[in-house]
Design a protein around this motif. Structure first.
Motif: not given
Length: 184
Positions: A168-173
């Motif tokens: 999720l954080l990778d997608g947000y980043a």
């Protein structure tokens, strides 16, 4: 290096310390819980029997005596399979409780990322904040795993949740980078 633990033998610490100052009682409880001890009742806890935990228990024994307390440090062995199962259940129940709490925080992280997407809030500052939260989750899971002596059932679910949070954080980043640098 993971120490091997027998599943039918434990250290049992039985202690009594003066009620005041209460800060010493709380500090002792935290220290024992930090080693992974499970309390069978007030002043009676068990730890897996490993070389490291034997050393730690001996240090705690000396500290209790230094507080003016009384202490017995015993080697306990299960008398039968039923007794063994009850002790192992106490250890796995405590770890599962910690994994449940961890999973709850992962769900909150997932909701926070979803909120940022719904608000179209794609800033570097927010990304740094979410990165810090993910790092807290990673450290927390490491701490739980270090005390999961008998492979609690929720361990794999907690690991899957951490993987999901990382994704999720990778997608947000990726979205933050796209928004902040529209013409790479």
């Amino acid at each position: 290096m993971v120490e091997t633990m027998k599943k039918d033998s434990w250290l049992t610490l039985i202690y009594k310390i003066p009620s005041e100052p209460s800060s010493k009682r709380v500090a002792l409880w935290r220290r024992l819980k930090g080693l992974g001890a499970v309390y069978m009742q007030n002043g009676v806890c068990m730890l897996p029997k490993t070389d490291r935990l034997i050393r730690q228990a001996k240090l705690i024994e000396n500290d209790i005596i230094g507080m003016g307390g009384e202490v017995l440090l015993l080697d306990a062995t299960a008398m039968d399979a039923g007794q063994q199962e009850r002790v192992l259940e106490r250890f796995t129940d405590e770890r599962n409780d910690q994994y449940r709490e961890f999973i709850g925080q992962c769900e909150a992280f997932e909701a926070e990322i979803a909120k940022e997407f719904s608000k179209n809030k794609f800033t570097y500052a927010e990304l740094e904040e979410e990165e810090a939260e993910l790092q807290k989750l990673q450290r927390w899971l490491e701490k739980i795993r270090a005390l999961d002596f008998y492979d609690a059932p929720l361990s794999s679910e907690a690991s899957a949740w951490l993987d999901k949070c990382e994704a999720l954080l990778d997608g947000y980043a990726q979205r933050v980078f796209e928004e902040q640098n529209p013409n790479p």
